[in-house]
Design a protein around this motif. Structure first.
Motif, PDB file in Angstrom:
ATOM      1  N   ASP A 259       4.412  11.286  -2.288  1.00 15.37           N
ATOM      2  CA  ASP A 259       3.218  10.449  -2.362  1.00 15.37           C
ATOM      3  C   ASP A 259       2.606  10.337  -0.973  1.00 15.37           C
ATOM      4  O   ASP A 259       3.181   9.699  -0.082  1.00 15.37           O
ATOM      5  CB  ASP A 259       3.570   9.051  -2.883  1.00 15.37           C
ATOM      6  N   SER A 260       1.452  10.960  -0.781  1.00 14.46           N
ATOM      7  CA  SER A 260       0.733  10.851   0.483  1.00 14.46           C
ATOM      8  C   SER A 260      -0.523  10.016   0.268  1.00 14.46           C
ATOM      9  O   SER A 260      -0.765   9.505  -0.822  1.00 14.46           O
ATOM     10  CB  SER A 260       0.373  12.236   1.016  1.00 14.46           C
TER      11      SER A 260
ATOM     12  N   SER B 273       7.894  14.817   4.227  1.00 18.56           N
ATOM     13  CA  SER B 273       7.306  13.504   4.468  1.00 18.56           C
ATOM     14  C   SER B 273       6.891  12.826   3.163  1.00 18.56           C
ATOM     15  O   SER B 273       6.393  13.465   2.239  1.00 18.56           O
ATOM     16  CB  SER B 273       6.098  13.631   5.397  1.00 18.56           C
ATOM     17  N   ASP B 274       7.136  11.508   3.110  1.00 18.61           N
ATOM     18  CA  ASP B 274       6.723  10.663   1.979  1.00 18.61           C
ATOM     19  C   ASP B 274       7.302  11.123   0.644  1.00 18.61           C
ATOM     20  O   ASP B 274       6.663  11.002  -0.406  1.00 18.61           O
ATOM     21  CB  ASP B 274       5.197  10.630   1.866  1.00 18.61           C
ATOM     22  N   SER B 275       8.518  11.648   0.657  1.00 17.72           N
ATOM     23  CA  SER B 275       9.132  12.136  -0.577  1.00 17.72           C
ATOM     24  C   SER B 275      10.408  11.356  -0.887  1.00 17.72           C
ATOM     25  O   SER B 275      11.007  10.732   0.000  1.00 17.72           O
ATOM     26  CB  SER B 275       9.456  13.629  -0.468  1.00 17.72           C
ATOM     27  N   LYS B 276      10.807  11.403  -2.160  1.00 18.60           N
ATOM     28  CA  LYS B 276      12.046  10.753  -2.568  1.00 18.60           C
ATOM     29  C   LYS B 276      12.577  11.405  -3.829  1.00 18.60           C
ATOM     30  O   LYS B 276      11.840  12.033  -4.602  1.00 18.60           O
ATOM     31  CB  LYS B 276      11.830   9.255  -2.798  1.00 18.60           C
ATOM     32  N   LEU B 277      13.873  11.244  -4.041  1.00 16.42           N
ATOM     33  CA  LEU B 277      14.580  11.774  -5.205  1.00 16.42           C
ATOM     34  C   LEU B 277      15.201  10.600  -5.959  1.00 16.42           C
ATOM     35  O   LEU B 277      15.881   9.768  -5.356  1.00 16.42           O
ATOM     36  CB  LEU B 277      15.660  12.759  -4.773  1.00 16.42           C
ATOM     37  N   THR B 278      14.966  10.535  -7.257  1.00 12.47           N
ATOM     38  CA  THR B 278      15.452   9.419  -8.074  1.00 12.47           C
ATOM     39  C   THR B 278      16.298   9.948  -9.226  1.00 12.47           C
ATOM     40  O   THR B 278      15.906  10.896  -9.909  1.00 12.47           O
ATOM     41  CB  THR B 278      14.282   8.592  -8.631  1.00 12.47           C
TER      42      THR B 278
ATOM     43  N   ASN C 149       7.383   1.330 -10.838  1.00 10.39           N
ATOM     44  CA  ASN C 149       8.269   2.474 -11.056  1.00 10.39           C
ATOM     45  C   ASN C 149       8.763   3.097  -9.755  1.00 10.39           C
ATOM     46  O   ASN C 149       9.684   3.915  -9.784  1.00 10.39           O
ATOM     47  CB  ASN C 149       7.562   3.533 -11.902  1.00 10.39           C
ATOM     48  N   GLN C 150       8.168   2.744  -8.624  1.00 10.45           N
ATOM     49  CA  GLN C 150       8.597   3.295  -7.340  1.00 10.45           C
ATOM     50  C   GLN C 150       9.494   2.353  -6.548  1.00 10.45           C
ATOM     51  O   GLN C 150       9.905   2.686  -5.442  1.00 10.45           O
ATOM     52  CB  GLN C 150       7.367   3.641  -6.499  1.00 10.45           C
TER      53      GLN C 150
ATOM     54  N   GLU D 188       0.822  -1.210   0.000  1.00  8.98           N
ATOM     55  CA  GLU D 188       0.000   0.000   0.000  1.00  8.98           C
ATOM     56  C   GLU D 188       0.855   1.258   0.000  1.00  8.98           C
ATOM     57  O   GLU D 188       0.448   2.303  -0.516  1.00  8.98           O
ATOM     58  CB  GLU D 188      -0.927  -0.001   1.212  1.00  8.98           C
ATOM     59  N   ALA D 189       2.069   1.177   0.588  1.00  7.88           N
ATOM     60  CA  ALA D 189       2.950   2.349   0.636  1.00  7.88           C
ATOM     61  C   ALA D 189       3.483   2.727  -0.737  1.00  7.88           C
ATOM     62  O   ALA D 189       3.939   3.852  -0.943  1.00  7.88           O
ATOM     63  CB  ALA D 189       4.113   2.090   1.595  1.00  7.88           C
ATOM     64  N   LEU D 190       3.438   1.770  -1.693  1.00  7.55           N
ATOM     65  CA  LEU D 190       3.823   2.083  -3.071  1.00  7.55           C
ATOM     66  C   LEU D 190       2.634   2.757  -3.739  1.00  7.55           C
ATOM     67  O   LEU D 190       1.656   2.103  -4.117  1.00  7.55           O
ATOM     68  CB  LEU D 190       4.222   0.817  -3.836  1.00  7.55           C
TER      69      LEU D 190
END
Length: 664
Positions: A568-569, A528-533, A60-61, A48-50
């Motif tokens: 992604d929240s 919160s709930d962020s990422k860098l790719t 893709n995540q 669910e977190a994806l």
């Protein structure tokens, strides 16, 4: 030299098999009864977190994972990619892997398994990294989406896409129906100029480009309710119509104009049977039939009132039968299988009153066998021997028959210390598929090029040594690094003909060095709930050109990089994509062609209005996309005297798209 590398890699394969058997015999154990493959399981809360509404969004995540799609030219062994569904490759030649994953809703996904260093799936043995998507039985319901481009100079607010997916489960059968309609339009403007060898201006002006695509898809997948096996019937029909118009104005009364229309119809049927025994032995039988019809009509006005017409009709047929067996409960976990495919292309081409008919027929046999050996709790060796036998017949102005045979060993040594890193070393010999379109003549009126068909074309092949690392640093940074070195043989390049025409031909040997980096950085400590790719690919190749000497291979892109930041929240998601500039160089017989682009920015935002309704907005090319197409011309061929340059500078304005997605 080319025979040396081929012999070395074949010898390594035979030695590795012998070493595996000897080691197991010496230790008097059958360690491969239960293969131990390192995998990260996403299910329940982790799944669910994806964030995402379909399988493609979620995949893709996955940190450090890069989705790879294989070609779909012919056969099933090279189709699909490094994502499986319920342990098997998607059986389709008419749709890409991303299309298939996009059609799999998230509520049908039970788990996602990520294998970072080796995996137990023989049908995808060419990949080190692999994802297996486990699905639920579908529930009664429907998923739909409607999409519209809000910025268009032709028809404002015109819907560009409507798609519906219906799941119809029953006591004895489960059916899934997909319907997709697309009416998409794209446009751009350009400035162009041409100079001669001394830099004097020959011509300049403006160009307008417009393309329209009208596509329809209808597919149905049916599965009977079976206890110890899975049987899938699939049928698809895809219809696409394209219209293209290009006009160049240079101040003269008569303009340069290209009008082109193309219609494509593709029909596909397949049967996929899988049976798993109580001891996890797996058998799979796949049968597929695919038929494509293509009609192309083109009119080219070169500052005249009389058009130069070009027509081409092509019919392609493919029949494939594939059998695979995997026996993990036996010593050495043997795998074996065979694929038999028959492919046929018939083409009729008319250019300025000259008609040519071409016929290509191919029958190909591809058996394989493999074993897996657990050397220790951390080391695992996978060895596979592939063979290929091909009979190729072609006919145009004369007949040609070619019989080819290849041995393609693969060795993969995986090390997983069950900590924050793992490593995979691969040695293999591969043979690329032939593109049947290279057997018939073609035309590129936009850049004033023609290509003759080559009836005696052979597939290119390469031997490769590769190393892949997966590292997790600081619990917030995940890295995937892949490095490879290829020794290529019979590379495909444009070669001259005595008549002055050009065609794709086998042009000798080359070496290629490359790699890729995928980095995912969890930035939740700042937002919160962020990422860098970051994704980065590089490649460097050396090829001995008979015309100009040492140079890279045709179509090489030395650097390609993208950066994405997203959050992604539970109720909303947004992100920004940055595409860094890249350059691609192509070497035609009398022309050096360079394509360049500039940095591009795109963004999206998605809002979950309710459990069954979402809104998605995207903006493509926020900063206006800019492309440059540069043609350097030479007399006779690239050994000759430089005669001039033509340059096009294209721009594409930002496009805003609104999508509404829901389910019933």
């Amino acid at each position: 030299m080319k025979a040396h590398y081929y012999s070395v890699i074949t010898l390594l394969g035979l030695c590795a098999n012998t070493f595996s058997c000897a080691l197991v015999a010496a230790t008097n154990t059958y360690a491969t009864l239960n293969q131990q493959f390192a995998a990260t399981h996403y299910k329940n809360e982790a799944l669910e977190a994806l964030y995402g509404q379909n399988a493609l969004d979620k995949i893709n995540q996955l940190p450090g994972f890069t989705l790879t799609q294989s070609n779909t030219q012919r056969g099933l062994s090279a189709a699909g990619g490094n994502v499986l569904i319920n342990g098997t490759s998607a059986v389709s030649k008419s749709e890409s892997l991303t299309d298939i994953l996009r059609q799999l809703p998230s509520d049908q996904i039970a788990a996602i398994h990520l294998y970072s260093a080796g995996h137990p799936f023989s049908t995808a043995s060419q990949f080190n990294q692999l994802v297996n998507v486990i699905t639920h039985s579908p529930k009664l319901g429907a998923h739909w989406q409607a999409r519209s481009k809000l910025t268009s100079a032709y028809h404002d607010y015109r819907p560009s896409e409507v798609a519906t997916q219906l799941s119809l489960p029953g006591e004895y059968w489960q059916h899934q129906l997909n319907m997709h309609y697309q009416d998409d339009r794209s446009q751009s403007t350009s400035t162009f100029q041409e100079i001669d060898a001394v830099g004097a201006l020959v011509e300049q002006g403006d160009e307008a480009f417009f393309e329209k695509r009208n596509g329809r898809l209808l597919s149905i997948t049916s599965q009977p309710a079976l206890i110890d096996s899975r049987l899938t019937f699939s049928a698809k029909a895809i219809l696409d119509d394209f219209q293209l118009t290009q006009t160049r104005e240079n101040g003269s009364p008569l303009s340069w104009q290209l009008n082109e229309s193309e219609s494509r119809a593709e029909y596909e049927m397949s049967i996929d049977w899988q049976k798993t025994s109580n001891n996890d032995n797996l058998m799979q039988l796949v049968v597929l039939h695919n038929r494509k019809l293509t009609d192309l009509n083109s009119e080219h006005f070169e500052h005249t009132l009389i058009a130069a017409p070009y027509q081409q009709h092509k019919t392609q047929q493919e029949q494939v039968i594939q059998f695979n067996a995997s026996l993990p409960s036996r010593a050495y976990s043997p795998e074996l299988g065979i694929e038999i495919s028959r492919n046929q292309l018939d083409a009729t081409t008319g250019s300025d009153g000259d008609f040519e008919q071409a016929h290509v027929n191919e029958i190909r046999y591809q058996p394989y066998a493999a074993i897996t050996t657990v050397l220790t709790s951390q080391w695992q060796l996978y060895t596979r021997l592939n063979a290929e036998r091909t009979v190729l017949k072609s006919h145009a102005r004369h007949n040609n028959k070619t019989q080819l045979g290849f041995i393609k060993p693969l060795i993969r040594l995986s090390y997983d210390p069950q900590s924050n890193w793992d490593m995979t070393i691969t040695a293999q010999h591969q043979v690329d598929q032939l593109d049947f379109d290279d057997f018939v003549q073609s035309q590129d009126a936009e850049f004033n090029r023609t290509q003759s068909g080559n009836l005696s074309l052979k597939p290119s092949q390469y031997s490769e040594l590769a190393t892949e690392f997966n590292l997790r640093l600081f619990e917030a940074l995940y890295l995937n690094v892949n490095l490879y070195h290829q020794w290529q043989k019979d590379v495909h390049e444009f070669i001259p003909l005595p008549s002055g025409d050009a065609m794709i031909g086998n042009a000798g040997n080359a070496q290629k060095l490359g790699g890729s980096l995928s980095a995912t950085w969890d930035t939740s400590q700042w937002l919160s709930d962020s990422k860098l790719t970051l994704n980065y690919d590089f490649a460097s190749a050396r090829y001995r050109d008979l015309l100009t000497g040492q140079r890279p291979t045709d179509g090489l892109t030395p650097h390609d990089a993208t950066v994405e930041f997203r959050q992604d929240s539970q109720r909303y998601s947004w992100g920004i994509d940055v595409y860094l500039p890249l350059t691609e160089t192509n070497y035609y017989v009398d022309e050096l062609y360079i394509k360049e682009d500039h940095i591009e920015l795109s963004a999206f935002m998605e809002y979950q209005y309710s459990n069954k309704l979402r809104f998605h907005t995207s903006v493509a090319t926020i900063n206006t996309a800019k492309y440059s197409y540069i043609q350097h011309f030479y007399d006779e061929d690239r050994r000759g005297m430089y005669t001039g340059t033509r340059r096009f500078d294209e721009r594409i304005d930002p496009v805003v798209t609104l999508s509404i997605l829901g389910q019933l």
